[in-house]
Design a protein around this motif. Sequence first.
Motif, PDB file in Angstrom:
ATOM      1  N   VAL A   1       2.200   1.831  -3.425  1.00 11.37           N
ATOM      2  CA  VAL A   1       1.006   2.360  -4.263  1.00 11.37           C
ATOM      3  C   VAL A   1       0.980   4.159  -4.052  1.00 11.37           C
ATOM      4  N   SER A   2       1.024   4.237  -2.799  1.00 14.77           N
ATOM      5  CA  SER A   2       0.619   5.726  -2.215  1.00 14.77           C
ATOM      6  C   SER A   2       1.815   6.524  -2.720  1.00 14.77           C
ATOM      7  N   ARG A   3       3.182   5.918  -3.013  1.00 14.25           N
ATOM      8  CA  ARG A   3       4.402   6.614  -3.427  1.00 14.25           C
ATOM      9  C   ARG A   3       4.594   6.514  -4.716  1.00 14.25           C
ATOM     10  N   GLY A   4       3.436   6.052  -5.536  1.00 14.87           N
ATOM     11  CA  GLY A   4       3.467   5.779  -7.020  1.00 14.87           C
ATOM     12  C   GLY A   4       4.760   4.846  -7.538  1.00 14.87           C
TER      13      GLY A   4
ATOM     14  N   ARG B   1       0.734  -1.121  -0.081  1.00 13.60           N
ATOM     15  CA  ARG B   1       0.027  -0.173   0.006  1.00 13.60           C
ATOM     16  C   ARG B   1       1.139   1.080   0.046  1.00 13.60           C
ATOM     17  N   PHE B   2       2.132   1.186   0.668  1.00 13.71           N
ATOM     18  CA  PHE B   2       2.802   2.352   0.570  1.00 13.71           C
ATOM     19  C   PHE B   2       3.409   2.635  -0.683  1.00 13.71           C
TER      20      PHE B   2
END
Lengths: 792, 126
Positions: free
Chosen positions: B21-24, B18-19
Amino acid sequence: MNDEASGFTVLDVKTGQAAPLAMEGLWLAGRVLPVGARLLVVHTFRSAEARPLEVVYAFGLPRDAALRRFRIVGDGFQVRSDLRRLGEAQAEYERGISQGHLAALMRTYRDGRVNLSVGNIRPGELVKVYLELVAGVDLSDDGLRFRFPFTLAPCYHRGARAVEIEPGAGEMELPEAEFGDLLLPRYLTDTGALHSVGFDLSVGGGGAIGAVGSPSHALRIANLGTDDVRVGLSREKDVPDRDLVLDIRMRQAATRFSGGRCRDGKARFTAVVPSTLLGKAPRTSKSVVFVLDRSGSMAGPAIEQAKKAVEACLGTLGESDRFGFVAFDDQADLFAPSLAHASIENRQLLRQFLLGIDARGGTELGQGLREAVRLAGADRVELILITDGQVAGTEDLLGQVQAAGARLHCLGIGAASQDRFLTLLARTSGGVSRFPTPRERVDTAALDLFAAIGAPVASDVQVDFGELPGGRGILKTVSSVYAGHPLVVMGETSGEARGSLRVTWNSGGSAGELRVDLQPSRDCEAETVRLLQGARLITELESGVRGEWPANPQRAEAKREDRRLIEKLEATSLEYGLASRAMALVAIVERQGDDASQVPTTRVVPLGMPQDVAFKSYFMAASGPPGAAGRMAQDFALRCAPPSHFADIRCAFLRFPRPGMPTESLNTVDDRLVDFAVRLQPDGGMPGQTDGERVVRTLILLVAFLAFGHTSRSGPFRLHVQKMVSFLKQQLPNAVPTERREPIARMLANVEAGGSCTLRKPEAALDLLGSSRAIDWPAWEAIEKGIAAPTP
Amino acid sequence: MTLVELAERSGVPGRTIRFYVSRGLLPGPVKAGRGATYGEEHLRRLREIASLQAAGLTLGEIAGRLGGGRDGIERLEAAAWWEYRVAADVSVHVRAGISPWRLRQIRKHVADMVSGLRKQESEERS
């Protein structure tokens, strides 16, 4: 949230837009007892996102600390955490997140680093996490120092990846094989945009409190009685860029107790016995090795003061004493290949050597310690480590020190010092530790530590619990007690905490014995004492767990040892109801309207760089175009190094501005005292042209030390005072005129007994000593007239 | 596959995914909602991230390489670096974690450079 005016904001790496901060505040409450603290930390999270939010807050455990439980509280709900095996807790958290429930997980990693994850906070929602924990304190004979980390310092690790992602913002990642999925914060040099911190603590339970102070924060203090004080932050809020440090001094250096009967019927107690009750340290010849951390994070006044401290410590040694010196960063430099006698020549050579020591490079602490142990050889040598302790993977170092059998004393310095690690390091090897902050002097703290460690006050210490019903010790008692550092006994009985402990020891060849009566206790403290005992056991077990279990399958033996320790940790966690590296805390809140259709956005709470740590010592920016000097140096480098090496040299040879931190002495009174302490000769006297001048100079310096509060028994310069007295007593029959002998002998007797004196204009005495002109007895007469009646 | 299955197959914990994904670093799930699914592309990307990390790149740099980062970040090369002050106002940065023999060689060349610098400075003064 901190809303002070600032030209800085936190940016989203992907979009470049201002990122909404997920954490608004951190508030510390609780009670500090003479043996440890029971704390409640309130984390306030608020989502400003348009979609569900998962927020990760990283923090470091204080010394001897363990997490008890947490409550997660929001609008219309309150749920308590469960203590679960690590794998189960992680699975439970992931299940909660995937089903759209609010979920929270608190997990401990290597080095006592913790991640608190709270997932599926709804847009605009406010959630608070109330964390209960217990933590140890740094005990001294007459008080304690309590330390709580409001920030997590960056750390050195050979495999760490660190980079400046934008001006004043750095990111650090540690290798997964050792640190699992630990997320570290983004480090910001400008703390104005970060969450706010504050505290409100009560202190007491150990007798009459003499003074409470803090070198880190401005305090608001309220007396609740002679034995109880309430301490809070004097301003409304502060920023997370340093540890909270509280110093508590008792009115008397007496034995302190905490404990009482717990719910299971057993009594738990902790007794703190001042070293003074076990006698005085004998004066024996000393062999010491100084191990100085010269890594980049020590840049500035810290390394300069540490170097001065080493010189001043040597000023207390005699010709028969020996010393070694190791400075390390990513390599270790030795003053000499073997221990050197503390002659004036060798001290001067060391002074020259120290001129070449500056702060640079990484912190290969293991290499520094290996060199120090090798230097010490088979002899019983005291190792003194001066470091900020900002290293990761500390469990490996603890194992190394234990295997070497060396006794290591630690001086931990910094706004966010790793005192958890350094305490373990000193304790593992049977040494002691001290932790000054950047607002205190490193050199005087080093002298204070040095004065304590010459020879133990008591060795072969044994504690007999036989007279207590069902009495037993919870932890192995230390075998040596040093001056100023009390003996701590943790134990339990099957009934009430009544009866006596019998402490026996050896001191300079003769046996000592002390009966310590357990005092009437307070049952309200019993549970806290039980938890503190559990936290101490867990910390010691955790210090042996190396890798990220069960990672690194190649290390089969290490893995087996880790598995054994993990099993013990699980059992201890369950017995005491405390989290550890084997057991985590998890809570799931199922609510109406939970929506599993969206994956939450994950954000890590940024923290401030510790206020004394140079950002560039960890984080490097991308290089800009080289200036003229850079081009010149690159030209040299191209001629010197084959191109294949250029992948490993970067930002090479750019001109940097000189560091902004002042490294020169501020010339305060303490600076001047250290300067004079450095000049003491091996026989304890000041240098001079004749014996008479040496005596006069030494007398003047002695009364100056006394006038500034340093006696033969107290103050960081006590060894220097003792040494000067010894020199003057020897010189009395020959180098002192007959008519002056009696008053000087009286004064020396008073000083030997711990007495002091006041001097009119003591700075003038230092000015006199600092002048280059010859000094004789008339100068002493002038000083003598300014001495008020000596105080016993 | 679900996030749990992706975590199991890749060995990367769910929170880390998830991290990313959040960081791109990683695209979001192929299908959102209760049945959010991830494909082979996610698995391949996770392996790619792991190998780039092993090569010493930070997540910010990896995001840049994989096309998700902002300008300025992706060009950073650094992992951990040691700083050596070779003159009052000149620093040399050497990549940490390189093999000892290579470090020795670099040190030797840096020492040569320092002596060259000193020589040039003294010539300038005279």
